[in-house]
Design an enzyme around this catalytic site. Sequence first.
Site, PDB file in Angstrom:
ATOM      1  N   ASP A 107       0.844  -1.336  -0.105  1.00 25.46           N
ATOM      2  CA  ASP A 107       0.169  -0.044   0.041  1.00 25.46           C
ATOM      3  C   ASP A 107       0.926   1.238  -0.051  1.00 25.46           C
ATOM      4  O   ASP A 107       0.322   2.149  -0.344  1.00 25.46           O
ATOM      5  CB  ASP A 107      -0.896   0.112   1.023  1.00 25.46           C
ATOM      6  CG  ASP A 107      -1.938  -1.258   1.437  1.00 25.46           C
ATOM      7  OD1 ASP A 107      -1.895  -1.988   0.342  1.00 25.46           O
ATOM      8  OD2 ASP A 107      -2.658  -0.977   2.080  1.00 25.46           O
ATOM      9  N   ASP A 200      -2.630   5.705  -2.769  1.00 21.68           N
ATOM     10  CA  ASP A 200      -2.008   4.530  -2.152  1.00 21.68           C
ATOM     11  C   ASP A 200      -0.929   3.842  -3.445  1.00 21.68           C
ATOM     12  O   ASP A 200      -1.688   3.599  -4.467  1.00 21.68           O
ATOM     13  CB  ASP A 200      -2.935   3.712  -1.612  1.00 21.68           C
ATOM     14  CG  ASP A 200      -3.495   4.134  -0.105  1.00 21.68           C
ATOM     15  OD1 ASP A 200      -3.115   4.959   0.256  1.00 21.68           O
ATOM     16  OD2 ASP A 200      -4.153   3.218   0.230  1.00 21.68           O
ATOM     17  N   HIS A 248      -7.547  -0.231  -3.908  1.00 26.50           N
ATOM     18  CA  HIS A 248      -6.304  -1.153  -4.398  1.00 26.50           C
ATOM     19  C   HIS A 248      -6.871  -2.000  -5.634  1.00 26.50           C
ATOM     20  O   HIS A 248      -7.764  -2.717  -5.290  1.00 26.50           O
ATOM     21  CB  HIS A 248      -5.883  -1.927  -3.146  1.00 26.50           C
ATOM     22  CG  HIS A 248      -5.524  -0.998  -2.021  1.00 26.50           C
ATOM     23  ND1 HIS A 248      -5.292  -1.289  -0.720  1.00 26.50           N
ATOM     24  CD2 HIS A 248      -4.993   0.200  -1.931  1.00 26.50           C
ATOM     25  CE1 HIS A 248      -5.235  -0.437  -0.140  1.00 26.50           C
ATOM     26  NE2 HIS A 248      -4.743   0.519  -0.461  1.00 26.50           N
ATOM     27  N   ASP A 250      -5.183  -4.806  -6.520  1.00 24.75           N
ATOM     28  CA  ASP A 250      -4.729  -6.179  -6.659  1.00 24.75           C
ATOM     29  C   ASP A 250      -5.795  -7.266  -6.058  1.00 24.75           C
ATOM     30  O   ASP A 250      -5.360  -8.407  -5.933  1.00 24.75           O
ATOM     31  CB  ASP A 250      -3.493  -6.128  -5.859  1.00 24.75           C
ATOM     32  CG  ASP A 250      -3.394  -5.577  -4.283  1.00 24.75           C
ATOM     33  OD1 ASP A 250      -4.546  -5.372  -3.887  1.00 24.75           O
ATOM     34  OD2 ASP A 250      -2.184  -5.560  -3.603  1.00 24.75           O
ATOM     35  N   CYS A 355      -0.725  -7.919  -1.402  1.00 27.97           N
ATOM     36  CA  CYS A 355      -0.673  -6.802  -0.447  1.00 27.97           C
ATOM     37  C   CYS A 355       0.396  -7.093   0.691  1.00 27.97           C
ATOM     38  O   CYS A 355       1.126  -5.866   1.239  1.00 27.97           O
ATOM     39  CB  CYS A 355      -1.909  -6.747   0.586  1.00 27.97           C
ATOM     40  SG  CYS A 355      -3.575  -6.900  -0.552  1.00 27.97           S
TER      41      CYS A 355
HETATM   42  N1  ARG Z   1      -9.793  -3.988  -2.247  1.00 27.79           N
HETATM   43  C1  ARG Z   1      -9.645  -5.323  -2.017  1.00 27.79           C
HETATM   44  C2  ARG Z   1     -10.951  -5.857  -1.421  1.00 27.79           C
HETATM   45  O1  ARG Z   1     -11.335  -5.978  -0.437  1.00 27.79           O
HETATM   46  C3  ARG Z   1      -8.637  -5.421  -0.887  1.00 27.79           C
HETATM   47  C4  ARG Z   1      -7.112  -5.209  -1.582  1.00 27.79           C
HETATM   48  C5  ARG Z   1      -6.204  -5.080  -0.433  1.00 27.79           C
HETATM   49  N2  ARG Z   1      -5.018  -4.921  -1.199  1.00 27.79           N
HETATM   50  C6  ARG Z   1      -4.017  -4.258  -0.587  1.00 27.79           C
HETATM   51  N3  ARG Z   1      -2.780  -4.025  -1.265  1.00 27.79           N
HETATM   52  N4  ARG Z   1      -4.085  -4.092   0.650  1.00 27.79           N
HETATM   53  O2  ARG Z   1     -11.567  -6.634  -2.389  1.00 27.79           O
END
Ligand code: ARG
Length: 377
Positions: A107, A200, A248, A250, A355
Site C-alpha cells: 500500500d 496509495d 487497491h 490487486d 498486499c
Molecule cells: N480491495 C480489496 C478487496 O477488499 C482489498 C485489496 C487489498 N489490497 C492491498 N494492497 N491492501 O477486495
Amino acid sequence: MAKIVNSWNEWSRLRRVIVGRADGTMIQAPEPAVVRDFPEDGFPAGTYGPMPQDMVDAANEQMENFAAILESHGVVVDRPEVRDWSEEIATPDWKQASQFGVMPPRDVLLTVGPEILEATMSQRARWFEYLAYRPLLQAYFREDPDFRWESAPKPRLTDASYHAGPEFWHEFESLDEEEAIARFTMNRRWNLTEEEPLFDAADVGRFGKDLFVYHSSVTNAAGISWLTRHFPDHRVHVARFRESHPIHLDATFVPLRPGLALSNRKRVPLEEDMVKLFEINDWEIVPCAEPALDEPPPLCYCSVWLSMNTLLLDEKTIFVEEQEKAQQQQLYDLGFEVIPVPFWAVGPFGGGLHCATADVYREGDMEDYFPKQIPGY
Ligand code: ARG
C-alpha cells in the site's frame, strides 16, 4: 556496490521482496478517511484498539512461513521495523488517536524500475507508516548507487481533503451496493476531494511501460495526475471498475504474464478504452475463479476476493492462498505452477499475498507490452 532495487512489472523473476508484519496492528480510530465498524466482533463504529493477540500471532506465523517459502525459492526477504501503532499522532493540522500497522507494504511502497516511491496515503492513521520502512530504504540507498529514493508530497489531510467527516461512512454504509455504485462509483467521487494529490501505492498496476492506476476511494484524480507527471517515461492510464467501495487494484485486476491478466469476475471494468487497449495488443483478460469464502473473516475490512491476491515468483510460478482451490485450479489450467501458501489468518491485517509484499528486485528491464496505444487514454 550492488544493484538492489529494480522491478518494472508484476511477473518477472522475483529476487528480493519486503514482507510486512502483523505486530501492533490496530483497528484504527475513526477519521474522515475511514470508520471501522465491527459490532459483532467487539469493535462497533467509534471504538478502536489493538487486534487480538491470538490473531496477531496466527498472522505472524503465516507470514514467517511465507517468508521462509520465498527464501527457499532464492528470494531475499526484508522486513519492516516493529513499531508502536497505538500511539496518538499529530501534525500542525490534526490529531489522530491511533495508527494502523505495517502488514501491507504494497500500500505504501511503489517500486518502478530503480525507484521506490513512498505513496502519499490518504488516511491520517497511515501517515507515518513509511517510518517502518526507512531502515530498509536507508540501507538500499547506501548500498545501491542507482537506487532512486522518492517520496510523494506529504499530504496535509486537513478536512478540506474530504467531502465530509466520519459521518460520510455512516451514510455510505446505509446504501445498498447498487445505490452506492450509482452515487459514488459512477460519479468518481467517494470521500476524497481534489484538494491535493492522494494515492496509495497498491492502486498502481505495473505492466512495464504502462501503469494502470485505480481511481478509487483512496486515490483521487489529482493523485493520478501527480503520478503521470512523476513518471514521464511511462504511460499512465486510469482504471475504474464497477464496485461500490474501490480500494487497491490487486483484488480487482492483476497481470499474470505478458498477454494475460486476471479480472475480478464481479467488478466489471468501466473504462472502455482500457479494455480496448488490452484487446488491440492481444492481451487476454480472464475472469477470476470463485473465492472459497462467502464472507470475510472477523475484523477483516478486505473482501473475499483476496482469493485473487496472488504473488508471482516468475512468469510461470505463482503463490496462491492454500484454501483457494478453485483459484489454484484455474491458474494451473492457465499453465502455471501453483505454490499454495496458508494466508487466511493475515487477511484481517490488510490483505493477501500481494498486499503483504512489496517488490524490491525483479529481473529484467522496462519493456513495452502495449505497442498499440489509444490516443487520449
Ligand atoms: N480491495 C480489496 C478487496 O477488499 C482489498 C485489496 C487489498 N489490497 C492491498 N494492497 N491492501 O477486495
